[in-house]
Design a protein around this motif. Structure first.
Motif, PDB file in Angstrom:
ATOM      1  N   ILE A   7       0.806  -1.288  -0.126  1.00 29.96           N
ATOM      2  CA  ILE A   7      -0.073  -0.040   0.049  1.00 29.96           C
ATOM      3  C   ILE A   7       0.714   1.393  -0.024  1.00 29.96           C
ATOM      4  N   ILE A  10       2.151   1.784  -3.496  1.00 26.27           N
ATOM      5  CA  ILE A  10       1.278   2.659  -4.281  1.00 26.27           C
ATOM      6  C   ILE A  10       1.516   4.255  -4.125  1.00 26.27           C
ATOM      7  N   VAL A  39      -5.406   9.040  -9.169  1.00 29.65           N
ATOM      8  CA  VAL A  39      -5.810   7.665  -9.217  1.00 29.65           C
ATOM      9  C   VAL A  39      -5.036   6.838  -7.928  1.00 29.65           C
ATOM     10  N   LEU A  40      -3.780   6.820  -8.144  1.00 32.08           N
ATOM     11  CA  LEU A  40      -3.012   6.104  -7.196  1.00 32.08           C
ATOM     12  C   LEU A  40      -3.029   6.429  -5.800  1.00 32.08           C
ATOM     13  N   TRP A  41      -3.266   7.849  -5.678  1.00 29.41           N
ATOM     14  CA  TRP A  41      -3.457   8.351  -4.323  1.00 29.41           C
ATOM     15  C   TRP A  41      -4.887   8.072  -3.581  1.00 29.41           C
ATOM     16  N   ALA A  43      -6.412   5.094  -4.482  1.00 24.60           N
ATOM     17  CA  ALA A  43      -6.403   3.789  -3.976  1.00 24.60           C
ATOM     18  C   ALA A  43      -5.658   3.589  -2.842  1.00 24.60           C
ATOM     19  N   HIS A  44      -4.475   4.251  -2.631  1.00 21.24           N
ATOM     20  CA  HIS A  44      -3.526   4.325  -1.276  1.00 21.24           C
ATOM     21  C   HIS A  44      -4.294   4.609  -0.272  1.00 21.24           C
ATOM     22  N   SER A  46      -7.639   4.768   0.198  1.00 24.87           N
ATOM     23  CA  SER A  46      -8.674   3.845   0.517  1.00 24.87           C
ATOM     24  C   SER A  46      -8.229   2.621   0.888  1.00 24.87           C
ATOM     25  N   LEU A  47      -7.145   2.110   0.561  1.00 31.05           N
ATOM     26  CA  LEU A  47      -6.547   0.869   1.301  1.00 31.05           C
ATOM     27  C   LEU A  47      -5.998   1.195   2.693  1.00 31.05           C
ATOM     28  N   TYR A  51     -10.609   7.505   4.443  1.00 31.47           N
ATOM     29  CA  TYR A  51     -11.394   7.764   3.440  1.00 31.47           C
ATOM     30  C   TYR A  51     -11.528   9.381   3.134  1.00 31.47           C
ATOM     31  N   ALA A  54      -8.947   9.818   0.481  1.00 27.52           N
ATOM     32  CA  ALA A  54      -9.378   9.210  -0.826  1.00 27.52           C
ATOM     33  C   ALA A  54     -10.577  10.202  -1.272  1.00 27.52           C
TER      34      ALA A  54
END
Length: 72
Positions: A7, A10, A39-41, A43-44, A46-47, A51, A54
């Motif tokens: 994570i 990412i 987009v990568l941030w 995902a980062h 969120s994982l 939130y 995100a």
């Protein structure tokens, strides 16, 4: 569940893209790399379960999409 180090990788990839995007030359390529970074941030964060982070990046990505459509 993905491992924590993956994570973080990412997020690091998103940071490297953001830092180097300005060196790419053309405006279209810079904006495309910035969108990929966003987009990568998303995902980062969120994982990680962050939130709010995100959501902020998703809103930035939506704004980017709106501006890209307006610019043609």
């Amino acid at each position: 569940m993905l491992p924590f180090w993956f994570i973080q990788l990412i997020g690091l990839t998103g940071s490297v893209i953001a830092i180097t995007a300005l060196q790419s030359g053309s405006r279209k390529k810079i904006l495309s790399l910035q969108a990929l970074c966003c987009v990568l941030w998303v995902a980062h964060y969120s994982l990680l379960g962050a939130y709010t982070g995100a959501l902020i990046n998703a809103l930035g990505l939506a704004e980017f999409g709106r501006m890209a459509r307006r610019m043609g």
